[in-house]
Design a protein around this motif. Structure first.
Motif, PDB file in Angstrom:
ATOM      1  N   LEU A   2      29.255  16.174  -6.265  1.00  0.00           N
ATOM      2  CA  LEU A   2      28.719  15.162  -5.609  1.00  0.00           C
ATOM      3  C   LEU A   2      27.653  16.042  -4.933  1.00  0.00           C
ATOM      4  O   LEU A   2      26.551  15.448  -4.788  1.00  0.00           O
ATOM      5  N   ASP A   3      27.741  16.998  -4.234  1.00  0.00           N
ATOM      6  CA  ASP A   3      26.724  17.470  -3.361  1.00  0.00           C
ATOM      7  C   ASP A   3      25.519  17.841  -4.276  1.00  0.00           C
ATOM      8  O   ASP A   3      24.536  17.692  -4.016  1.00  0.00           O
ATOM      9  N   SER A   5      24.790  16.834  -7.212  1.00  0.00           N
ATOM     10  CA  SER A   5      24.018  15.730  -7.985  1.00  0.00           C
ATOM     11  C   SER A   5      23.165  14.966  -7.094  1.00  0.00           C
ATOM     12  O   SER A   5      22.136  14.422  -7.199  1.00  0.00           O
ATOM     13  N   LEU A   6      23.455  15.343  -5.557  1.00  0.00           N
ATOM     14  CA  LEU A   6      22.448  14.497  -4.693  1.00  0.00           C
ATOM     15  C   LEU A   6      21.642  15.485  -3.928  1.00  0.00           C
ATOM     16  O   LEU A   6      20.340  15.181  -3.447  1.00  0.00           O
ATOM     17  N   SER A   7      21.520  16.745  -4.422  1.00  0.00           N
ATOM     18  CA  SER A   7      20.863  17.806  -3.788  1.00  0.00           C
ATOM     19  C   SER A   7      19.318  17.672  -4.322  1.00  0.00           C
ATOM     20  O   SER A   7      18.315  17.560  -3.654  1.00  0.00           O
TER      21      SER A   7
ATOM     22  N   PHE B  45      17.991  10.604 -11.120  1.00  0.00           N
ATOM     23  CA  PHE B  45      18.422  11.127  -9.780  1.00  0.00           C
ATOM     24  C   PHE B  45      17.801  10.413  -8.714  1.00  0.00           C
ATOM     25  O   PHE B  45      18.450  10.379  -7.771  1.00  0.00           O
ATOM     26  N   TRP B  48      20.033   7.378  -7.815  1.00  0.00           N
ATOM     27  CA  TRP B  48      21.287   7.912  -7.603  1.00  0.00           C
ATOM     28  C   TRP B  48      21.290   8.404  -6.037  1.00  0.00           C
ATOM     29  O   TRP B  48      22.054   8.117  -5.161  1.00  0.00           O
ATOM     30  N   HIS B  49      20.138   9.325  -5.755  1.00  0.00           N
ATOM     31  CA  HIS B  49      19.777   9.810  -4.229  1.00  0.00           C
ATOM     32  C   HIS B  49      19.439   8.609  -3.414  1.00  0.00           C
ATOM     33  O   HIS B  49      19.852   8.576  -2.357  1.00  0.00           O
ATOM     34  N   PHE B  52      22.838   6.718  -2.429  1.00  0.00           N
ATOM     35  CA  PHE B  52      23.481   7.311  -1.136  1.00  0.00           C
ATOM     36  C   PHE B  52      22.768   7.794   0.065  1.00  0.00           C
ATOM     37  O   PHE B  52      23.247   8.110   1.001  1.00  0.00           O
ATOM     38  N   TRP B 114      34.510  17.588   4.458  1.00  0.00           N
ATOM     39  CA  TRP B 114      33.798  18.075   3.240  1.00  0.00           C
ATOM     40  C   TRP B 114      32.733  16.850   2.902  1.00  0.00           C
ATOM     41  O   TRP B 114      31.931  16.751   2.707  1.00  0.00           O
ATOM     42  N   ILE B 118      28.898  16.204   2.794  1.00  0.00           N
ATOM     43  CA  ILE B 118      28.051  15.780   1.837  1.00  0.00           C
ATOM     44  C   ILE B 118      27.171  14.499   1.993  1.00  0.00           C
ATOM     45  O   ILE B 118      25.970  14.448   1.856  1.00  0.00           O
ATOM     46  N   PHE B 122      22.868  16.023   2.438  1.00  0.00           N
ATOM     47  CA  PHE B 122      22.137  16.172   1.378  1.00  0.00           C
ATOM     48  C   PHE B 122      20.515  16.015   1.578  1.00  0.00           C
ATOM     49  O   PHE B 122      20.617  15.083   2.530  1.00  0.00           O
TER      50      PHE B 122
END
Lengths: 82, 122
Positions: A2-3, A5-7, B45, B48-49, B52, B114, B118, B122
Motif C-alpha cells: 500500500l505504501d 503504491s501511494l509513494s 496513480f 489512487w493517491h 488516500f 504500520w 502509511i 506517504f
C-alpha cells in the motif's frame, strides 16, 4: 505494498507488476475468498442477531444460502482477478 | 472474584456488541474499497493517491484499523478460549493461551501502527 503504491508513480507501477504474477494472483484470490465467505457468514450472523433465521429449518436454509452466495462471489472474484 | 481478565472489556455483552459494531465498519470499508477497485479498472496513480490524500478517507481507514483490531481481538480471544483449554492441553493451557493472545495483541498493534504510518506518511 500500500505504501509503495501511494509513494510514487513508479511505486504504483511496481505494485501493478507484482499483481501480474500468477502466484500472487492465486494467493490474493485465496485470501479474498476467505474474506468474502467470512463477510457473507458474518452478515448472516447479524441477521440472526436480529432474530431472523434462528430456527432449525430457517437456520439451515440460512447456512445453505451463505455457502451458495459465497461460492458465487468467489467465482466472480476469480473472474475479476484473472 | 473476576477470573476473566484477557477479554476486551470486562463484560461478555460489551465484547459481543463491539464485535458486531466493528464488523459493520469492516464490511462497509471492504465493500467500498472492492467497489472502488472494480469501478475503476484502469485506475491511475493520481486517482489512487488523491483518494488516500482526502482526510475523510484517512479517517475512515483509521476507523477501520481500530475496528479491525477490536474485531480481531474479540475473535481470536473467543477462538483461544474455546480451543486452548485444559481439556486440550492439560496444565500448560493457560500459559499457551496467554502467549497466543500476547502474540495476537502484538501483531495487531504492529499492524495498526504500520497502517497509521502509511496513511499519514506517504
Amino acid at each position: 505494498m500500500l505504501d509503495s503504491s501511494l509513494s510514487s508513480e513508479s511505486g504504483f507501477e511496481q505494485v501493478q507488476d507484482v499483481f501480474e504474477n500468477p502466484l500472487v494472483k492465486f494467493i490474493t484470490w485465496g485470501v479474498l475468498s476467505a474474506l468474502l465467505y467470512h463477510l457473507v457468514a458474518g452478515i448472516r450472523h447479524l441477521v440472526m442477531d436480529a432474530g431472523v433465521g434462528e430456527g432449525l429449518e430457517s437456520g439451515k436454509r440460512g447456512a445453505q444460502a451463505v455457502i451458495v452466495i459465497a461460492a458465487v462471489l468467489i467465482v466472480l472474484l476469480g473472474v475479476w482477478i484473472w | 472474584m473476576v477470573t476473566n481478565v484477557t477479554n476486551l472489556s470486562r463484560s461478555g455483552l460489551y465484547d459481543w456488541m463491539a464485535q458486531r459494531v466493528s464488523a459493520v465498519v469492516l464490511a462497509v470499508y471492504t465493500l467500498f474499497l472492492l467497489g472502488y477497485l472494480i469501478a475503476n479498472p484502469d485506475l491511475t496513480f493520481e486517482q489512487w493517491h488523491n483518494l488516500f490524500s482526502q482526510n475523510w478517507m484517512r479517517i475512515f481507514s483509521l476507523l477501520t484499523l481500530v475496528a479491525l483490531s477490536v474485531h480481531a481481538w474479540v475473535g481470536m480471544w473467543t477462538i483461544s478460549t474455546d480451543y486452548l483449554t485444559p481439556m486440550a492441553l492439560g496444565k500448560s493451557a493457560t500459559v499457551v493461551r496467554f502467549l497466543f493472545q500476547t502474540v495476537c495483541g502484538l501483531a495487531m498493534f504492529v499492524l495498526f501502527v504500520w497502517g497509521v504510518q502509511i496513511l499519514w506518511g506517504f
